[in-house]
Write a protein that holds these residues in place. Structure first.
Motif, PDB file in Angstrom:
ATOM      1  N   GLY A  91      30.851 -23.941  -0.134  1.00 26.09           N
ATOM      2  CA  GLY A  91      32.174 -24.527   0.058  1.00 26.09           C
ATOM      3  C   GLY A  91      33.233 -23.440  -0.002  1.00 26.09           C
ATOM      4  O   GLY A  91      32.944 -22.241   0.082  1.00 26.09           O
ATOM      5  N   THR A  92      34.478 -23.834  -0.170  1.00 27.53           N
ATOM      6  CA  THR A  92      35.600 -22.896  -0.214  1.00 27.53           C
ATOM      7  C   THR A  92      35.449 -21.899  -1.365  1.00 27.53           C
ATOM      8  O   THR A  92      35.084 -22.282  -2.480  1.00 27.53           O
ATOM      9  CB  THR A  92      36.925 -23.667  -0.354  1.00 27.53           C
ATOM     10  N   PHE A  93      35.728 -20.639  -1.082  1.00 25.69           N
ATOM     11  CA  PHE A  93      35.683 -19.603  -2.105  1.00 25.69           C
ATOM     12  C   PHE A  93      36.703 -18.521  -1.764  1.00 25.69           C
ATOM     13  O   PHE A  93      37.220 -18.460  -0.653  1.00 25.69           O
ATOM     14  CB  PHE A  93      34.276 -18.985  -2.232  1.00 25.69           C
ATOM     15  N   SER A  94      36.989 -17.675  -2.738  1.00 25.08           N
ATOM     16  CA  SER A  94      37.944 -16.587  -2.534  1.00 25.08           C
ATOM     17  C   SER A  94      37.213 -15.248  -2.490  1.00 25.08           C
ATOM     18  O   SER A  94      36.094 -15.113  -2.986  1.00 25.08           O
ATOM     19  CB  SER A  94      38.988 -16.560  -3.652  1.00 25.08           C
ATOM     20  N   GLU A 117      41.948 -13.366  -0.388  1.00 24.76           N
ATOM     21  CA  GLU A 117      41.890 -14.278   0.756  1.00 24.76           C
ATOM     22  C   GLU A 117      40.953 -15.430   0.415  1.00 24.76           C
ATOM     23  O   GLU A 117      40.081 -15.289  -0.447  1.00 24.76           O
ATOM     24  CB  GLU A 117      41.388 -13.554   2.017  1.00 24.76           C
ATOM     25  N   PHE A 118      41.137 -16.556   1.091  1.00 28.34           N
ATOM     26  CA  PHE A 118      40.290 -17.721   0.872  1.00 28.34           C
ATOM     27  C   PHE A 118      39.480 -18.005   2.130  1.00 28.34           C
ATOM     28  O   PHE A 118      39.987 -17.890   3.247  1.00 28.34           O
ATOM     29  CB  PHE A 118      41.129 -18.941   0.484  1.00 28.34           C
ATOM     30  N   VAL A 119      38.218 -18.348   1.922  1.00 30.25           N
ATOM     31  CA  VAL A 119      37.305 -18.696   3.013  1.00 30.25           C
ATOM     32  C   VAL A 119      36.992 -20.174   2.854  1.00 30.25           C
ATOM     33  O   VAL A 119      36.625 -20.627   1.760  1.00 30.25           O
ATOM     34  CB  VAL A 119      36.017 -17.843   2.944  1.00 30.25           C
ATOM     35  N   SER A 120      37.142 -20.940   3.930  1.00 30.70           N
ATOM     36  CA  SER A 120      36.995 -22.397   3.845  1.00 30.70           C
ATOM     37  C   SER A 120      35.543 -22.853   3.734  1.00 30.70           C
ATOM     38  O   SER A 120      35.279 -24.028   3.514  1.00 30.70           O
ATOM     39  CB  SER A 120      37.656 -23.073   5.047  1.00 30.70           C
ATOM     40  N   GLY A 121      34.590 -21.973   3.829  1.00 27.49           N
ATOM     41  CA  GLY A 121      33.184 -22.311   3.689  1.00 27.49           C
ATOM     42  C   GLY A 121      32.341 -21.373   4.527  1.00 27.49           C
ATOM     43  O   GLY A 121      32.852 -20.697   5.428  1.00 27.49           O
ATOM     44  N   ASP A 156      33.731 -15.244  -4.323  1.00 25.70           N
ATOM     45  CA  ASP A 156      33.643 -16.366  -5.262  1.00 25.70           C
ATOM     46  C   ASP A 156      34.033 -15.924  -6.673  1.00 25.70           C
ATOM     47  O   ASP A 156      33.300 -16.099  -7.638  1.00 25.70           O
ATOM     48  CB  ASP A 156      32.234 -16.968  -5.240  1.00 25.70           C
ATOM     49  N   ARG A 160      33.264 -20.979  -8.108  1.00 26.73           N
ATOM     50  CA  ARG A 160      33.340 -22.368  -7.620  1.00 26.73           C
ATOM     51  C   ARG A 160      32.081 -22.790  -6.874  1.00 26.73           C
ATOM     52  O   ARG A 160      31.758 -23.962  -6.816  1.00 26.73           O
ATOM     53  CB  ARG A 160      34.535 -22.527  -6.687  1.00 26.73           C
TER      54      ARG A 160
END
Length: 182
Positions: A91-94, A117-121, A156, A160
């Motif tokens: 799932g979403t992670f940074s 930065e955030f990655v949506s999955g 991550d 999360r």
């Protein structure tokens, strides 16, 4: 039908109408302990408990400068790639970029300013090049002088994502010389 094997009594469960199971009565010592039961089941009756499939995020730095100045904005000169080596989607992670005195991040190592930065999955088995769009600025709080540091990418950061392994969530680039004059 029962069979005696030394101090053990083996009862064939097929004769008791319980196909596929057996019961073993073991007497430790008739004088001191009563016998205890051990139930033996064939593999087809044992429920295998495997952990559910999990993601496994691995990160690496593809490019970064070899030198920088205190307060310098590195921008997109830092390129990071994340690979999901697990068997489940993440799932979403940074992803954060830290400045460290050695190749392992410690709690006191600063995050580059604008370095997250955030990655949506990320699907299992897939790779994603994370666009580091922030300023990625070298903090001005580091000690004065010219020192060797490492840029460390961490995927991550706040755990999360449920992962099968956490040890590959961070990766250090080659040494970078940082000069800080105050």
């Amino acid at each position: 039908m029962s069979k005696h094997l030394g101090n053990a009594l083996f009862e064939d469960a097929h004769l008791r109408g319980q196909a596929g199971a057996a019961k073993l009565l073991v007497g430790v010592s008739a004088a001191t302990q009563p016998p205890f039961d051990i139930e033996i089941k064939p593999p087809s009756l044992i429920a295998a408990t495997q952990p559910p499939p999990a993601a496994n995020l691995a990160v690496r730095i593809l490019s970064a400068p070899k030198e920088a100045a205190c307060g310098q904005k590195l921008g997109d000169s830092i390129q990071v790639e994340v690979y999901n080596a697990g068997k489940a989607d993440a799932g979403t992670f940074s992803v954060g970029i830290y400045l460290a005195a050695d190749k392992r991040r410690s709690p006191n190592d600063p995050l580059l300013i604008g370095g997250r930065e955030f990655v949506s999955g990320l699907a299992a088995g897939k790779t994603y090049r994370v666009p580091m769009r922030g300023s990625n600025q070298i903090p001005t709080t580091i000690p004065e002088g010219i020192r060797e540091y490492y840029l460390i990418a961490v995927a991550d950061e706040d755990n999360r994502v449920a992962e099968s392994a956490e040890g590959d969530n961070e990766s250090a680039a080659w040494p970078i010389l940082v000069g800080c004059l105050k």
